[in-house]
Design an enzyme around this catalytic site. Structure first.
Site, short mmCIF file in Angstrom:
data_model
loop_
_atom_site.label_atom_id
_atom_site.label_comp_id
_atom_site.label_asym_id
_atom_site.label_seq_id
_atom_site.Cartn_x
_atom_site.Cartn_y
_atom_site.Cartn_z
N VAL A 33 37.83 28.10 -2.85
CA VAL A 33 37.60 29.23 -3.38
C VAL A 33 39.34 29.04 -2.90
CG1 VAL A 33 37.86 31.34 -3.52
CG2 VAL A 33 35.69 30.43 -3.83
N LYS A 34 40.13 29.49 -4.27
CA LYS A 34 41.52 29.31 -4.34
C LYS A 34 41.70 31.02 -4.21
CE LYS A 34 44.83 27.17 -6.60
NZ LYS A 34 45.60 25.98 -5.29
N ALA A 35 41.72 31.30 -2.87
CA ALA A 35 41.49 32.78 -2.47
C ALA A 35 42.96 32.62 -1.64
CB ALA A 35 40.81 33.03 -1.67
#
Ligand SMILES: Cc1ncc(COP(=O)(O)O)c(C=O)c1O
Length: 304
Positions: free
Chosen positions: A155-157
């Site tokens: 996830v590109k958190a």
């Protein structure tokens, strides 16, 4: 604020506003806890005008990121396609730009961070760094790549990037250009915001998608270019640290890093210590593709 940013237009919660007006409060969960997700997308000037590379794959990943984060409202790829194209168009860019759609937790919630969801899309000019041509010198970091048991690695958190930041700041402090992180099993994971490939004994090798890496769109592009343009079947497998020093060449790939050769790892020269042939061939194939010099047979270009 950089002077050249002042005149830019940003998509911000349903409106197109001047750069200076795209603001959130310091008390939002996005600021307090890094409760947000984003995408990094490149738009390139081509013969037929500006073109966004693999937009749908990026927006699909953004949708996935929001679902994993359990946001109360999900911005779909369909909803964000128009705003992304429009931001590039309205700013009149004619050079390579880095487009960043961001979805974040707004309001004044606590760590649980359920709450109103904000969205914005920015686009800024992107210059190719000198590493792209001359290659970079890499340190195997003493920081470990976050584990999928602790944070969702695909996830590109926003919060994930503190991990990258530790590795980069350490590498720069120690005199290297950037870092390479190992995962909890001690195998190679990825760099800070880029995936890793090495060439060893004529084989192109990259860590598998279960190595605590981001499922990189550029990595997928390179795997396809490797097969289609170079006629080489890439291998996805674990890579041990000591193999790095036996590699003939290596490179990073990512939307921002494109294809960047690695010349040294921990001070060991790879091959001759200059960018390798396979890395350079893949870099050329990548640039030809994203800059529209070859036919878009895969439907990866979105015209602006
Ligand atoms: C942690 C991380 N790994 C790898 C990448 C490369 O991914 P992509 O090729 O989709 O840009 C990025 C950049 O987006 C990243 O942030």
């Amino acid at each position: 604020m950089a002077a050249d940013r002042e005149n830019l237009t940003v998509y911000f919660n349903g409106e197109f506003v001047p750069w200076a007006d795209a603001k959130v409060h310091v008390f939002t969960p996005a600021v307090k806890y890094g409760a947000g997700v984003f995408e990094g997308i490149c738009a390139y000037p081509t013969e037929n005008g500006m073109s966004i590379f693999r937009l749908q794959e990026h927006l699909a990943r953004l949708e996935y990121s929001q679902r994993v984060m359990r946001f109360e409202r999900i911005y779909t790829a369909d909803e964000l396609t128009g705003p992304v194209i429009e931001v590039v168009k309205r700013n009149g860019f004619q050079e390579t730009v880095h487009v960043r759609p961001t979805v974040y937790v707004d309001g004044d919630g606590e760590a649980g961070a359920l709450g109103p969801i904000g969205v914005c899309v920015t686009a800024v000019q992107k210059k190719r760094p000198e590493f792209t041509a001359k290659g970079c010198r890499v340190q195997v970091s003493s920081w470990q790549r976050i584990s999928d048991l602790a944070m969702p690695t695909r996830v590109k958190a926003h919060a994930n990037y503190n991990n990258s930041r530790f590795a980069v700041t350490q590498a720069r402090t120690d005199g290297y250009d950037t870092a390479l992180l190992l995962n909890a099993k001690g195998h190679v994971a990825e760099g800070p915001a880029m995936c890793f490939f090495m060439v060893r004994d004529g084989k192109v090798v990259t860590p598998s998608i279960t190595s605590s890496i981001l499922e990189s769109i550029t990595r997928d592009t390179i795997l396809q270019l490797c097969r289609d343009e170079l006629g080489m079947e890439p291998v996805e497998r674990d890579i041990d640290r000591s193999e790095l020093y036996a590699a003939d060449e290596a490179f990073f790939c990512g939307t921002a890093w494109e294809v960047t050769p690695i010349t040294h790892i921990d001070g060991h020269a790879l091959g001759s210590g200059a960018p390798g042939q396979v890395s350079r061939d893949l870099q050329t194939a990548y640039f030809d593709l994203v800059e529209g010099r070859v036919a878009d047979t895969r439907g990866w270009h979105t015209p602006v």
